[in-house]
Write a protein that holds these residues in place. Sequence first.
Motif, short mmCIF file in Angstrom:
data_model
loop_
_atom_site.label_atom_id
_atom_site.label_comp_id
_atom_site.label_asym_id
_atom_site.label_seq_id
_atom_site.Cartn_x
_atom_site.Cartn_y
_atom_site.Cartn_z
N GLN A 234 5.48 3.01 -14.37
CA GLN A 234 4.73 1.76 -14.54
C GLN A 234 5.68 0.57 -14.62
O GLN A 234 5.38 -0.49 -14.08
CB GLN A 234 3.88 1.83 -15.81
N ARG A 235 6.82 0.76 -15.27
CA ARG A 235 7.81 -0.31 -15.38
C ARG A 235 8.34 -0.70 -14.00
O ARG A 235 8.48 -1.88 -13.69
CB ARG A 235 8.97 0.13 -16.29
N MET A 236 8.61 0.30 -13.15
CA MET A 236 9.10 0.02 -11.81
C MET A 236 8.03 -0.68 -10.97
O MET A 236 8.33 -1.60 -10.22
CB MET A 236 9.55 1.32 -11.12
N GLN A 237 6.77 -0.26 -11.11
CA GLN A 237 5.67 -0.91 -10.40
C GLN A 237 5.53 -2.36 -10.86
O GLN A 237 5.37 -3.25 -10.04
CB GLN A 237 4.36 -0.14 -10.63
N TRP A 238 5.60 -2.58 -12.16
CA TRP A 238 5.53 -3.93 -12.71
C TRP A 238 6.66 -4.79 -12.17
O TRP A 238 6.45 -5.94 -11.76
CB TRP A 238 5.59 -3.86 -14.24
N GLN A 239 7.86 -4.23 -12.13
CA GLN A 239 9.02 -4.96 -11.64
C GLN A 239 8.84 -5.33 -10.16
O GLN A 239 9.15 -6.45 -9.76
CB GLN A 239 10.29 -4.14 -11.85
#
Length: 148
Positions: free
Chosen positions: A20-25
């Motif tokens: 999720q963090r990578m998608q958000w980034q």
Amino acid sequence: MQQQEKKPLTAKEQVITDEQRMQWQRECFQTAQKHLAEKGIMPKSVVDKDSRFLAPLCAMWKFKAQNGKTYWVVTGRLPTDHAEVSAATDARDAMRYFSLQWQLKADQIMSTGARDKTQVDFANLLINRAHGLYEMYDNEPLWANETK
């Protein structure tokens, strides 16, 4: 500057996975690029070592542009904005810079006797997000690993 109304995070939203963090980034990166392009600035590359990410709240990007200039771009759960790199020495200082700029912009909107609800709401959003950015800037543990 683009207005984005975001609701406060729930406890569940505050705990995010690496995926999720990578998608958000990625989403923040795309938002930053789009913002610059809409302002007539064509991004060339991002300076990873100087960019900072406080998922899912705020991303501070340092972009080199095709015009030879370098810019700070802030994205996340706040208005997307940019400034030339000369405005701040690092990502932390850029947070303080945007915080001050948004407070000044909100004061300007309100001092012109803003009667339109949209303008008043935007000024209040700027004030709210400016305070949040300053709190992140002022939070020493967030910056403990930064080189001085």
